[in-house]
Design a protein around this motif. Structure first.
Motif, short mmCIF file in Angstrom:
data_model
loop_
_atom_site.label_atom_id
_atom_site.label_comp_id
_atom_site.label_asym_id
_atom_site.label_seq_id
_atom_site.Cartn_x
_atom_site.Cartn_y
_atom_site.Cartn_z
N SER A 184 40.87 -15.53 53.21
CA SER A 184 40.05 -14.34 53.00
C SER A 184 40.42 -13.74 51.64
O SER A 184 41.31 -14.23 50.95
CB SER A 184 40.27 -13.31 54.10
OG SER A 184 39.37 -12.23 53.96
N ARG A 235 40.77 3.01 54.40
CA ARG A 235 40.95 1.56 54.45
C ARG A 235 39.61 0.89 54.13
O ARG A 235 38.63 1.09 54.84
CB ARG A 235 41.47 1.12 55.81
CG ARG A 235 42.88 1.66 56.10
CD ARG A 235 43.48 1.04 57.33
NE ARG A 235 42.74 1.39 58.54
CZ ARG A 235 42.62 0.60 59.60
NH1 ARG A 235 43.18 -0.59 59.60
NH2 ARG A 235 41.95 1.00 60.66
N SER A 280 46.71 -3.88 54.50
CA SER A 280 46.27 -4.32 53.18
C SER A 280 47.00 -5.56 52.68
O SER A 280 46.67 -6.09 51.63
CB SER A 280 46.48 -3.18 52.16
OG SER A 280 47.86 -2.86 52.08
N ALA A 303 44.33 -8.52 53.07
CA ALA A 303 44.18 -8.43 54.52
C ALA A 303 45.34 -9.13 55.20
O ALA A 303 45.63 -10.30 54.94
CB ALA A 303 42.85 -9.07 54.96
N ALA A 344 37.72 -10.53 56.13
CA ALA A 344 38.69 -11.22 56.99
C ALA A 344 38.02 -11.73 58.26
O ALA A 344 38.27 -12.87 58.69
CB ALA A 344 39.84 -10.27 57.33
N HIS A 363 44.87 -13.13 54.00
CA HIS A 363 44.46 -13.43 52.63
C HIS A 363 45.29 -14.55 51.99
O HIS A 363 45.11 -14.82 50.80
CB HIS A 363 44.48 -12.17 51.76
CG HIS A 363 45.83 -11.57 51.53
ND1 HIS A 363 46.02 -10.23 51.39
CD2 HIS A 363 47.07 -12.11 51.41
CE1 HIS A 363 47.30 -9.97 51.18
NE2 HIS A 363 47.95 -11.09 51.19
N LEU A 391 45.14 -4.21 61.39
CA LEU A 391 44.92 -4.86 60.11
C LEU A 391 45.50 -3.98 59.02
O LEU A 391 45.37 -2.75 59.07
CB LEU A 391 43.42 -5.06 59.89
CG LEU A 391 42.95 -6.18 58.95
CD1 LEU A 391 43.42 -7.53 59.46
CD2 LEU A 391 41.44 -6.16 58.84
N ASN A 394 37.34 -5.40 52.96
CA ASN A 394 38.46 -6.29 53.28
C ASN A 394 38.46 -6.68 54.75
O ASN A 394 38.77 -7.82 55.11
CB ASN A 394 39.79 -5.62 52.94
CG ASN A 394 39.97 -5.41 51.45
OD1 ASN A 394 39.03 -5.55 50.68
ND2 ASN A 394 41.17 -5.09 51.03
N ILE A 395 38.14 -5.72 55.61
CA ILE A 395 38.10 -5.98 57.05
C ILE A 395 36.97 -6.96 57.37
O ILE A 395 37.15 -7.95 58.09
CB ILE A 395 37.91 -4.67 57.83
CG1 ILE A 395 39.13 -3.75 57.62
CG2 ILE A 395 37.68 -4.93 59.32
CD1 ILE A 395 38.96 -2.35 58.16
N GLU A 445 37.88 -5.29 63.10
CA GLU A 445 39.34 -5.24 63.01
C GLU A 445 40.00 -5.70 64.30
O GLU A 445 40.93 -6.51 64.29
CB GLU A 445 39.82 -3.83 62.66
CG GLU A 445 41.34 -3.72 62.65
CD GLU A 445 41.87 -2.40 62.12
OE1 GLU A 445 43.10 -2.26 62.03
OE2 GLU A 445 41.05 -1.52 61.78
#
Length: 537
Positions: A341, A380, A191, A345, A388, A336, A189, A384-385, A168
């Motif tokens: 990604s 979280r 959503s 994100a 990214a 994103h 970071l 997703n982290i 992150e």
């Protein structure tokens, strides 16, 4: 006489303190004493210094010590992206640092799953419904690998999952450097763009309340073209948005912004670019105004943050919008979108850590332990982290430049053709891989053109006030550009001088909505629509 007053005041204060001690108890009594002491000159600075020292000592005793304490060079986007094999090698090292809840069984919170058949079914479901990032098949594969590897990890506790914290902070650092932030630029970071903008609004509301005692009902100054997430944030946080007009070029009117500022204004928002027409607000002028008035300026670059830097490097004339401008206080940018990604994100960045502290929520009196969270979400998702981080490391500057060049060539071709089609025009001066198509003939309804395009299989995005069609140019459009332009010309010919089409379909709905004087009725319609669509049957 003065001595008598002093004795009286001292006696009253002493009586109040004794009363507090016996009525509220010793803990509350000492809390009052500490609060009073913090108001004395220099005391708060001493407390802050002690707190920083204690936090530093604590971090040195945790799994974060090697990352947080040791001085390391700033992380920036690599010039050339890492290969898939190089990233897999880094992934193995990162995973070794995490708590292996499945194998060790020694963690009592945060993850509720095993790596079993049910886990693999979830991975398959993700793969089935995850949109392609659009960059390339190879890029999609490595991004999904990272998502799978960290899918059920939870960034709520950075000491349990230190690799997530590392990824992150590196995503934030790479994004800040891309947008010309200094080594002091920090962020988190989130959503998506909505949460990033919500967090900026919350941050500046709380900062104003802490620094300005005259705030009654906080407000935000923003052009009418600002993304609705700013209005959503104001609704959530009990604030007002004062919308200002835009000019004929769809850029924010700086004079109108200045006139709208009042004693309750806690922030100004500008867009880079605004989504409707892909036009960048005059951010240098707005930033100068914000600095002169002592008001934070948030730049919503969720849409353009990962495209504009590369378009500028390609030689296009892009006005400054980022941390190069002294008056810019914060920026949001979505990984994103043109960061390629997976959803969701985004990064929200602040010029320094003292500002960012107002984003963090902490609560120290819960029986379940000490609680803190840097964003709206508590849990979280680690996937997703990780995705990214992998997306940015895999592409590097060269990868982003290549795709920006490809998409700008397509965009330029489309814009030129639109200008050649009789009855159509571009709205304003779009700055990157997006534009809005309007009608410059009174007998051509652009919403009817959108309806005609939808009969040909296109899913059109519609603007209003004034009516136009929004086009974000994405990687999947590269092979379809000629068909789109041919269909657009045909649809325009069909709708020209055909007023009946303006009263049918979605064009008719937009026309009806435009004639309703009370927009609250339109808002109620939208609420009813979502309520109906999401019924559980």
């Amino acid at each position: 006489m003065l001595q008598l007053i002093e004795h009286v005041v001292f006696t009253i204060v002493l009586a109040v303190l004794i009363s507090i001690y016996y009525r509220k108890g010793p803990q509350y009594f000492f809390k009052i004493i500490v609060l009073a002491m913090k108001e004395l000159p220099g005391v708060k600075s001493i407390i802050d210094m002690v707190l920083k020292s204690e936090v530093s000592s604590f971090v040195k005793s945790t799994s974060l010590a090697q990352d947080v304490v040791a001085a390391k060079p700033r992380v920036v986007l690599p010039r050339t992206g890492f290969t898939a094999d190089e990233l897999r090698s880094q992934m193995e090292k990162l995973l070794k640092r995490e708590s292996n809840t499945d194998k060790d069984g020694n963690v009592f919170a945060y993850t509720y799953t095993l790596k079993d058949e049910h886990y693999r079914l979830q991975q398959e479901a993700f793969d089935m419904f995850c949109e392609k990032t659009g960059y390339s098949g190879e890029h999609d594969d490595i991004v999904k690998e990272f998502f799978h590897a960290f899918m059920h990890e939870n960034a709520l506790n950075p000491m349990i999952f230190p690799a997530l914290r590392l990824m992150e902070t590196e995503v934030v650092s790479m994004t800040a450097a891309m947008l010309n932030g200094s080594s002091e630029t920090v962020g988190f970071l989130t959503s998506g763009g909505t949460e990033s903008n919500l967090m900026a609004v919350k941050t500046f509301r709380d900062m104003a309340r802490a620094q300005r005692t005259n705030i009654r009902r906080p407000n935000i100054i923003a052009p009418i073209t600002v993304h609705p997430t700013i209005d959503k944030a104001a609704h959530y946080f009990d604030m007002d948005v004062i919308h200002t007009p835009v000019g004929n070029d769809f850029k924010a009117d700086v004079n109108a912004i200045e006139q709208a500022i009042n004693s309750d204004t806690v922030m100004i928002v500008a867009s880079a670019p605004q989504f409707c027409h892909s036009v960048i607000d005059p951010i240098e002028e707005i930033a100068a105004l914000a600095a002169r008035k002592g008001i934070p300026l948030h730049v919503d670059a969720c849409f353009g943050g990962f495209m504009l830097p590369w378009v500028e490097k390609l030689g296009y004339k892009i006005p400054k919008f980022d941390f190069r401008i002294p008056g810019v206080t914060s920026i949001s940018a979505d990984v994103h979108k043109y960061g390629y990604s997976v959803k969701g994100a985004s990064v929200v960045m602040y010029r320094n850590a003292s500002i960012r502290k107002f984003q963090i929520y902490a609560y120290s009196e819960w029986p379940g332990g000490l609680y803190g969270s840097p964003s709206m979400a508590g849990t979280r998702p680690g996937g997703n982290i990780a995705a990214a981080w992998a997306a940015m490391k895999a592409l590097g500057e060269d990868g982003y430049m290549r795709k920006a060049k490809e998409l700008m060539l397509v965009t330029d071709k489309m814009k030129e053709k639109v200008k050649q089609i009789k009855g159509l025009c571009l709205m304003g001066e779009p700055c990157m891989t997006a534009f809005a198509i309007g009608s410059d003939e009174p007998n051509l309804n652009i919403q009817a053109v959108a309806d005609a395009m939808e009969t040909k299989g296109w899913k059109m995005e519609r603007n209003q006030l004034p009516d136009s069609l929004h086009c974000s140019i994405l990687p999947h459009h590269i092979s379809k550009v000629d068909k789109f332009l041919d269909d657009l010309e045909d649809a325009t010919d069909i709708c020209r001088n055909n007023k009946a089409l303006a009263k049918k379909g979605t064009a008719g709905v937009y026309g009806m909505m435009a004639n309703i004087p009370d927009k609250g009725i339109v808002t109620d319609f939208l609420v009813e629509f979502f309520s109906e669509v999401y019924k559980c049957k």
